[in-house]
Design a protein around this motif. Structure first.
Motif, PDB file in Angstrom:
ATOM      1  N   THR A 125      -4.467  12.655 -32.950  1.00 47.17           N
ATOM      2  CA  THR A 125      -4.303  14.080 -33.746  1.00 47.17           C
ATOM      3  C   THR A 125      -3.189  14.688 -33.888  1.00 47.17           C
ATOM      4  O   THR A 125      -2.528  14.855 -32.687  1.00 47.17           O
ATOM      5  CB  THR A 125      -5.285  14.949 -33.324  1.00 47.17           C
ATOM      6  OG1 THR A 125      -6.760  14.091 -33.089  1.00 47.17           O
ATOM      7  CG2 THR A 125      -5.588  16.295 -34.020  1.00 47.17           C
ATOM      8  N   GLY A 222      -2.902  24.956 -35.674  1.00 44.51           N
ATOM      9  CA  GLY A 222      -3.886  24.184 -36.364  1.00 44.51           C
ATOM     10  C   GLY A 222      -3.602  22.850 -36.125  1.00 44.51           C
ATOM     11  O   GLY A 222      -2.490  22.221 -35.958  1.00 44.51           O
ATOM     12  N   LYS A 227     -11.422  16.681 -37.979  1.00 42.86           N
ATOM     13  CA  LYS A 227     -11.937  17.143 -37.068  1.00 42.86           C
ATOM     14  C   LYS A 227     -11.160  17.836 -35.791  1.00 42.86           C
ATOM     15  O   LYS A 227      -9.977  17.164 -35.815  1.00 42.86           O
ATOM     16  CB  LYS A 227     -13.245  16.513 -36.479  1.00 42.86           C
ATOM     17  CG  LYS A 227     -12.731  15.048 -35.841  1.00 42.86           C
ATOM     18  CD  LYS A 227     -13.964  14.357 -35.222  1.00 42.86           C
ATOM     19  CE  LYS A 227     -13.673  12.884 -34.536  1.00 42.86           C
ATOM     20  NZ  LYS A 227     -14.844  12.483 -34.017  1.00 42.86           N
ATOM     21  N   ARG A 228     -11.654  18.559 -35.182  1.00 41.26           N
ATOM     22  CA  ARG A 228     -11.100  19.258 -34.147  1.00 41.26           C
ATOM     23  C   ARG A 228     -10.536  18.190 -33.162  1.00 41.26           C
ATOM     24  O   ARG A 228     -11.688  17.042 -32.865  1.00 41.26           O
ATOM     25  CB  ARG A 228     -11.797  20.358 -33.436  1.00 41.26           C
ATOM     26  CG  ARG A 228     -11.878  21.671 -34.537  1.00 41.26           C
ATOM     27  CD  ARG A 228     -12.351  22.927 -33.658  1.00 41.26           C
ATOM     28  NE  ARG A 228     -12.771  23.731 -34.603  1.00 41.26           N
ATOM     29  CZ  ARG A 228     -12.906  25.215 -34.184  1.00 41.26           C
ATOM     30  NH1 ARG A 228     -12.837  25.432 -32.839  1.00 41.26           N
ATOM     31  NH2 ARG A 228     -13.180  26.204 -35.139  1.00 41.26           N
ATOM     32  N   SER A 229      -9.672  18.413 -32.141  1.00 44.07           N
ATOM     33  CA  SER A 229      -9.438  17.360 -30.993  1.00 44.07           C
ATOM     34  C   SER A 229     -10.175  17.992 -29.911  1.00 44.07           C
ATOM     35  O   SER A 229     -10.476  19.175 -29.409  1.00 44.07           O
ATOM     36  CB  SER A 229      -7.899  17.428 -30.786  1.00 44.07           C
ATOM     37  OG  SER A 229      -7.795  16.758 -29.411  1.00 44.07           O
ATOM     38  N   PRO A 233     -10.350  21.875 -28.173  1.00 44.17           N
ATOM     39  CA  PRO A 233     -11.461  22.066 -29.085  1.00 44.17           C
ATOM     40  C   PRO A 233     -11.435  23.505 -29.532  1.00 44.17           C
ATOM     41  O   PRO A 233     -12.420  23.754 -30.540  1.00 44.17           O
ATOM     42  CB  PRO A 233     -12.694  21.983 -27.885  1.00 44.17           C
ATOM     43  CG  PRO A 233     -12.231  22.152 -26.668  1.00 44.17           C
ATOM     44  CD  PRO A 233     -10.675  21.747 -26.641  1.00 44.17           C
ATOM     45  N   PRO A 236      -8.704  25.178 -34.385  1.00 46.26           N
ATOM     46  CA  PRO A 236      -9.307  24.908 -35.737  1.00 46.26           C
ATOM     47  C   PRO A 236      -8.414  23.888 -36.660  1.00 46.26           C
ATOM     48  O   PRO A 236      -7.229  23.447 -36.234  1.00 46.26           O
ATOM     49  CB  PRO A 236      -9.566  26.061 -36.451  1.00 46.26           C
ATOM     50  CG  PRO A 236      -9.278  27.369 -35.484  1.00 46.26           C
ATOM     51  CD  PRO A 236      -8.380  26.870 -34.586  1.00 46.26           C
ATOM     52  N   THR A 237      -9.202  23.108 -37.292  1.00 44.67           N
ATOM     53  CA  THR A 237      -8.418  22.274 -38.252  1.00 44.67           C
ATOM     54  C   THR A 237      -7.763  23.036 -39.514  1.00 44.67           C
ATOM     55  O   THR A 237      -8.172  24.162 -39.578  1.00 44.67           O
ATOM     56  CB  THR A 237      -9.459  21.340 -38.771  1.00 44.67           C
ATOM     57  OG1 THR A 237     -10.345  21.932 -39.865  1.00 44.67           O
ATOM     58  CG2 THR A 237     -10.254  20.400 -38.066  1.00 44.67           C
ATOM     59  N   GLU A 240     -10.495  24.211 -41.747  1.00 44.71           N
ATOM     60  CA  GLU A 240     -11.365  25.436 -41.279  1.00 44.71           C
ATOM     61  C   GLU A 240     -10.388  26.749 -41.264  1.00 44.71           C
ATOM     62  O   GLU A 240     -11.149  27.995 -41.487  1.00 44.71           O
ATOM     63  CB  GLU A 240     -11.770  25.058 -39.643  1.00 44.71           C
ATOM     64  CG  GLU A 240     -12.806  24.086 -39.485  1.00 44.71           C
ATOM     65  CD  GLU A 240     -12.765  23.785 -38.111  1.00 44.71           C
ATOM     66  OE1 GLU A 240     -14.178  23.865 -37.678  1.00 44.71           O
ATOM     67  OE2 GLU A 240     -11.800  23.829 -37.218  1.00 44.71           O
TER      68      GLU A 240
END
Length: 323
Positions: A125, A222, A227-229, A233, A236-237, A240
């Motif tokens: 990510t 970000g 999806k988030r890592s 957690p 946000p992406t 998002e």
């Protein structure tokens, strides 16, 4: 008649012996896994953890050989020229295999012709991180700031043509901004430069930045992933945060020289999947900001083709060239 029976039996034994010689059990000796980057980074960790798991299953050692240089091109060329027998494998990186061919005039290999994909090990990510004094709190505010002050913001990466570099150029093109790229010789010096406010931001892998973000030494704007890592957690992406259409990961995977027998490729793929999806190894990867995958050769190959096309378009539009 007895003579004929004896002759036929002997012929069958010889034929069986030849067949056995043609298809020995795999593996029957140690396997070299070439990592075209220096020891200690995310690529090296991915390879070593996988090698540990495969060694336990195969009973023959998976030997890691680091051959860094030329943005991964040197080690990658070595595997392209290796015998297609399953005993020399490549730890492939998306930057080397799908960006370098567009950035370097002669990489010395053909991604689609010289290799057979075995399996993607993991997705790495990508994260945009900033100095704590930067006014923007997230990527949406960063884009607004960049538009208000064009040409005044810069971002660091691990080098020209790296996935984070070209992703940054993709941001410039997609959002009409002008972030200036500052290449560094590795993730650690790039992160140090951001903490010292020599560069405003760094585009890097979560695994490189996670401890600094958690310690509050830098702030995460970000993650540019679907999806988030799991390692961060609370970050946000881009989607998002109101910046849609910018979902991408970096990745690491295993490839073999073109011509490697399909049964060997299939055996490797099955075992790779078992390793990276086993609970103990999943925890290792996730803690390092890596999402374990273990997909099929066909699935991995399809992504490589798609990434080649996407990054080729970005490199041409942004006029990225090796210096």
């Amino acid at each position: 008649m007895n003579f004929l029976k004896t002759a036929c039996a002997a012929a069958l034994l010889v034929t069986a012996g030849i067949a056995g010689a043609q298809a020995p059990a795999y593996p029957s000796k140690p396997i070299k896994l070439i990592v075209p980057y220096a020891a200690g980074g995310a690529s090296d960790l991915s390879a070593r953890w996988l090698a540990d798991g495969l060694t336990q299953r195969f009973k023959y050692t998976i030997v890691i050989e680091n051959h860094p240089g030329a943005a991964g091109n040197i080690g990658t060329r070595m595997v392209a020229k290796a015998a297609p027998d399953g005993y020399t494998l490549l730890l492939g990186y998306d930057g080397t295999l799908t960006i370098n061919p567009w950035v370097y005039p002669n990489v010395g290999f053909d991604t689609l012709k010289d290799f057979v994909p075995v399996s993607k090990i993991d997705d790495s990510t990508l994260l945009l991180v900033a100095n704590n004094d930067l006014p923007a709190k997230n990527v949406k505010e960063l884009i607004a700031l960049a538009k208000a002050k064009p040409g005044t913001l810069d971002y660091a990466t691990t080098g020209i043509g790296s996935t984070p570099h070209v992703a940054g150029e993709m941001m410039n093109l997609q959002f009409g901004i002008d972030l200036r790229h500052i290449p560094y010789a590795g993730g650690a010096p790039a992160m140090t430069a951001v903490m010292g406010d020599h560069v405003k931001m760094v585009y890097t892998a979560v695994g490189t930045a996670v401890t600094f973000v958690q310690a509050g030494k830098v702030k995460a704007l970000g993650v540019s992933a679907p999806k988030r890592s799991a390692a961060l957690p609370d970050v946000p992406t881009f989607s998002e945060l109101g910046v849609p259409g910018f979902d991408l990961n970096s990745w690491f995977g295993i490839l073999a020289p073109a011509g490697t027998p399909k049964d060997i490729v299939d055996q490797l793929q099955r075992n790779i999947r078992e390793v990276v999806q086993s609970p103990g190894y999943r925890e290792r990867y996730i803690a390092a900001g890596l999402e374990p995958v273990g997909n099929t050769s066909e699935e991995f190959g399809a992504q490589i083709k798609a990434d080649l096309a996407r990054w080729g378009d970005i490199v041409k539009k942004a006029k990225v060239t090796a210096q």
